[in-house]
Motif scaffolding. Structure first.
Motif, short mmCIF file in Angstrom:
data_model
loop_
_atom_site.label_atom_id
_atom_site.label_comp_id
_atom_site.label_asym_id
_atom_site.label_seq_id
_atom_site.Cartn_x
_atom_site.Cartn_y
_atom_site.Cartn_z
N SER A 31 0.83 -1.20 0.00
CA SER A 31 0.00 0.00 0.00
C SER A 31 0.87 1.26 0.00
CB SER A 31 -0.92 -0.01 1.22
OG SER A 31 -1.69 1.18 1.27
N ASN A 32 1.92 1.25 0.80
CA ASN A 32 2.84 2.40 0.82
C ASN A 32 3.54 2.58 -0.52
OD1 ASN A 32 2.19 2.88 3.48
ND2 ASN A 32 3.95 1.76 4.29
N TYR A 33 3.86 1.48 -1.18
CA TYR A 33 4.50 1.57 -2.50
C TYR A 33 3.54 2.18 -3.52
CZ TYR A 33 6.65 0.03 -6.87
OH TYR A 33 7.19 0.00 -8.14
N LEU A 34 2.28 1.72 -3.50
CA LEU A 34 1.29 2.31 -4.41
C LEU A 34 1.08 3.79 -4.12
CD1 LEU A 34 -1.45 -0.48 -4.53
CD2 LEU A 34 0.09 0.21 -6.38
N GLN A 35 1.03 4.15 -2.83
CA GLN A 35 0.83 5.55 -2.46
C GLN A 35 2.00 6.40 -2.92
OE1 GLN A 35 -2.03 6.70 -0.92
NE2 GLN A 35 -1.20 8.72 -1.43
N ALA A 36 3.22 5.87 -2.85
CA ALA A 36 4.39 6.62 -3.30
C ALA A 36 4.33 6.86 -4.81
CB ALA A 36 5.67 5.86 -2.93
N ILE A 37 3.91 5.83 -5.57
CA ILE A 37 3.78 6.01 -7.02
C ILE A 37 2.70 7.05 -7.32
CG2 ILE A 37 3.12 4.87 -9.17
CD1 ILE A 37 4.33 2.32 -8.14
N TYR A 38 1.57 6.93 -6.63
CA TYR A 38 0.48 7.90 -6.83
C TYR A 38 0.95 9.32 -6.50
CZ TYR A 38 -3.76 10.51 -5.70
OH TYR A 38 -4.73 11.48 -5.64
N ASP A 39 1.66 9.47 -5.40
CA ASP A 39 2.15 10.81 -5.02
C ASP A 39 3.13 11.35 -6.06
OD1 ASP A 39 0.61 10.69 -2.77
OD2 ASP A 39 2.25 10.08 -1.43
N PHE A 40 3.97 10.46 -6.61
CA PHE A 40 4.93 10.91 -7.61
C PHE A 40 4.21 11.36 -8.89
CE2 PHE A 40 7.41 9.92 -11.41
CZ PHE A 40 8.53 10.71 -11.20
N LEU A 41 3.25 10.54 -9.35
CA LEU A 41 2.52 10.91 -10.57
C LEU A 41 1.70 12.17 -10.37
CD1 LEU A 41 1.34 7.36 -11.72
CD2 LEU A 41 3.26 8.70 -12.60
N THR A 42 1.06 12.30 -9.22
CA THR A 42 0.28 13.51 -8.93
C THR A 42 1.18 14.73 -8.85
OG1 THR A 42 -1.31 12.18 -7.69
CG2 THR A 42 -1.36 14.54 -7.33
N ALA A 43 2.33 14.57 -8.19
CA ALA A 43 3.28 15.69 -8.11
C ALA A 43 3.81 16.07 -9.48
CB ALA A 43 4.43 15.32 -7.17
N SER A 44 3.99 15.10 -10.36
CA SER A 44 4.45 15.39 -11.72
C SER A 44 3.40 16.16 -12.50
CB SER A 44 4.80 14.09 -12.44
OG SER A 44 5.84 13.39 -11.79
N VAL A 45 2.13 15.77 -12.34
CA VAL A 45 1.03 16.49 -13.00
C VAL A 45 0.96 17.92 -12.49
CG1 VAL A 45 -1.47 16.61 -13.25
CG2 VAL A 45 -0.31 14.42 -13.51
N GLU A 46 1.07 18.07 -11.17
CA GLU A 46 1.00 19.41 -10.58
C GLU A 46 2.21 20.25 -11.01
OE1 GLU A 46 -0.76 22.42 -8.62
OE2 GLU A 46 -1.59 20.40 -8.86
N LEU A 47 3.37 19.62 -11.13
CA LEU A 47 4.57 20.35 -11.56
C LEU A 47 4.42 20.84 -13.00
CD1 LEU A 47 7.44 21.29 -10.95
CD2 LEU A 47 8.27 19.06 -11.73
N ASP A 48 3.83 20.02 -13.86
CA ASP A 48 3.59 20.46 -15.24
C ASP A 48 2.70 21.70 -15.26
OD1 ASP A 48 5.14 18.50 -16.34
OD2 ASP A 48 3.48 17.11 -16.68
N LYS A 49 1.70 21.70 -14.39
CA LYS A 49 0.82 22.88 -14.33
C LYS A 49 1.58 24.09 -13.79
CE LYS A 49 -3.22 24.72 -11.95
NZ LYS A 49 -4.22 24.49 -10.88
N VAL A 50 2.36 23.88 -12.73
CA VAL A 50 3.10 24.99 -12.12
C VAL A 50 4.09 25.59 -13.11
CG1 VAL A 50 4.81 25.51 -10.35
CG2 VAL A 50 2.80 24.18 -9.76
N LEU A 51 4.72 24.75 -13.92
CA LEU A 51 5.71 25.23 -14.90
C LEU A 51 5.05 25.74 -16.17
CD1 LEU A 51 8.49 22.52 -14.55
CD2 LEU A 51 8.41 24.78 -13.53
N GLY A 52 3.74 25.64 -16.28
CA GLY A 52 3.05 26.13 -17.48
C GLY A 52 3.25 25.27 -18.70
N ARG A 53 3.44 23.97 -18.49
CA ARG A 53 3.67 23.06 -19.62
C ARG A 53 2.38 22.50 -20.19
NH1 ARG A 53 8.77 19.56 -17.16
NH2 ARG A 53 10.32 21.24 -17.26
N ILE A 54 1.24 22.85 -19.61
CA ILE A 54 -0.04 22.34 -20.10
C ILE A 54 -0.63 23.37 -21.06
CG2 ILE A 54 -2.35 21.62 -19.44
CD1 ILE A 54 -1.21 20.75 -16.78
#
Length: 445
Positions: free
Chosen positions: A422-445
């Motif tokens: 469960s912790n491994y899945l949560q870490a992957i989810y957090d990484f993917l979510t953080a990547s999506v949020e980073l794309d928005k923050v950097l204006g890449r969308i």
């Protein structure tokens, strides 16, 4: 015989028409989900309509430099005819007396065409520039909404994925506990396990069922949120094709000068920069109200009067004029001065908002990078933890079957394995979510 056949056909028709059709399941990848959202999301549709409205505002601003042509027509009926006053001496009265005469006809017609062409109005150019800036700002606002929609759809998609993975993980845990319960009953029958171990295995199985039911419900909730974010009907069935996985080879390189990239690409920053320029134009536009206005005017008019409505007997004389009209503002109760000061304050507000937004963007970039890196480190750690937990569970299970380990040890090992996954899945989810949020923050969308 025929009425019976008709009744049977009618009954079959009613049964077929009343039977709900099977909903066609729509396979959905994250990329397709984003494309559908860009087509159907209502917030984005509203922003697009606002952009279309801003185009019309530019057209309206330009119209103030074009001539204004208006036609008018009027009919009047005089129950008591109009009165004119003449000196009394004209009709033999005293010099201080006035004579009254009723003139004109009972019916009066008036029609004409008036033309006005602005020659000099200082505010027209500023109005056009302000409308153009507003149009550009509305485009950036639409881009901002678009970025929010894409981000929300990706996050909602990931929410469904992790909920499904958590459900699958709990189902695997249930399967392991069910197998452990079977083993406990078998060992109990052989006299190699106590009844307490069997009871503990049974309780472990039953404790997992409410969690699975809750996760099943949560899957449906996250699917509903995803469909609403995309703009799909709630009744549509979707089947997510992507999986919650981490590709180590696709990890992006460290960002260089990420803040500069964000400021250059973020639509929010562009919108506030355009708003600040727009507010400067508003100051110029309000200041132009103090300048004189010069227009060319003209009128072509025809009028007629008579005591009857025989229009074919009317005389329709024409009159016309052309000329220049100059309006010079002198005093309007300090309204113009107040509007100028309001525009100056609004510009100062926009400057402060722009400065504050840049600082917010700087913080967002730093936080997003930190969250993504932290999640990536957790993934590497949890991968090892899952491997160790799987090995520990297998060893403990074998030892329990041999009577060396207790049932409590097996329960702890199974719980540790489930928690590690469960912790491994949560870490992957957090990484993917953080990547999506980073794309928005950097204006890449």
């Amino acid at each position: 015989m025929k009425p019976l056949i008709y009744k049977i056909i009618l009954l079959l028709f009613l049964l077929i028409s009343g039977k709900p059709a099977f909903a066609q399941v729509q396979p959905l990848t994250m990329e397709n989900a984003v494309k559908l959202a860009l087509e159907k999301n209502r917030d984005l549709q509203v922003a697009t309509l606002e952009t279309a409205k801003s185009v019309q505002k530019v057209r309206e601003a330009r119209s103030y430099a074009l001539p204004t042509v208006s036609a008018s027509a009027q009919y009047l009926y005089f129950p008591l005819k109009q009165v004119s006053f003449l000196p009394g001496s004209f009709v033999g009265l005293g010099e201080n007396d006035l004579a009254t005469f009723r003139v004109g006809g009972s019916n009066a017609f008036l029609g004409g065409v008036a033309v006005s062409q602005p020659l000099f109005q200082a505010g027209i150019g500023s109005g056009i520039r302000a409308a153009q800036l507003y149009e550009k700002a509305s485009v950036e606002e639409r881009n901002e909404v678009r970025a929010n929609v894409v981000t929300d759809v990706k996050k909602a998609y990931l929410d469904v994925l992790i909920t499904q993975e958590q459900l699958r993980l709990q189902e695997q845990s249930l399967a392991r506990n069910v197998q452990a319960l079977k083993d406990a009953r078998s060992l109990l029958a052989q006299g190699r396990a106590s009844r307490v171990d069997t009871l503990r295995a049974f309780v472990s199985v039953e404790n997992l069922r409410p969690t699975i039911n809750q996760l099943n419900n949560q899957v449906e909730i996250t699917r509903t949120v995803l469909k609403r974010t995309m703009g799909l009907d709630e009744q549509e069935a979707i089947d997510l094709q992507d999986s919650l996985r981490y590709d180590q080879n696709a990890v992006p390189a460290p960002e260089t000068d990420a803040f500069f990239e964000a400021v250059q690409n973020r639509p929010e920053v562009h919108r506030l920069e355009l708003t600040e320029k727009l507010n400067r134009e508003q100051i110029t536009l309000q200041t132009a109200e103090r300048a004189p206005k010069l227009s060319a005017i003209g009128l072509l008019q025809s009028q007629a009067q008579a005591n009857n409505l025989r229009l074919d007997n009317y005389s329709w004389p024409l009159s016309s004029y052309i000329g220049l009209q100059l309006n010079v503002p002198i005093f309007n109760g300090f309204r113009t001065t107040s509007r100028i000061q309001q525009a100056v304050i609004t510009r100062q507000q926009s400057e402060t908002q722009l400065t504050n937004l840049k600082e917010v963007v700087r913080a967002q970039v730093k936080i997003s990078l930190s969250r993504r890196d932290e999640a990536r480190q957790r993934i590497a750690t949890q991968q090892q933890t899952v491997s160790v937990a799987e090995l520990g569970y297998r060893i403990t299970r074998d030892r329990w079957k041999q009577g060396i380990a207790s049932r409590l040890d097996l329960s702890d090992a199974e719980l540790s394995l489930t928690q590690a996954k469960s912790n491994y899945l949560q870490a992957i989810y957090d990484f993917l979510t953080a990547s999506v949020e980073l794309d928005k923050v950097l204006g890449r969308i």
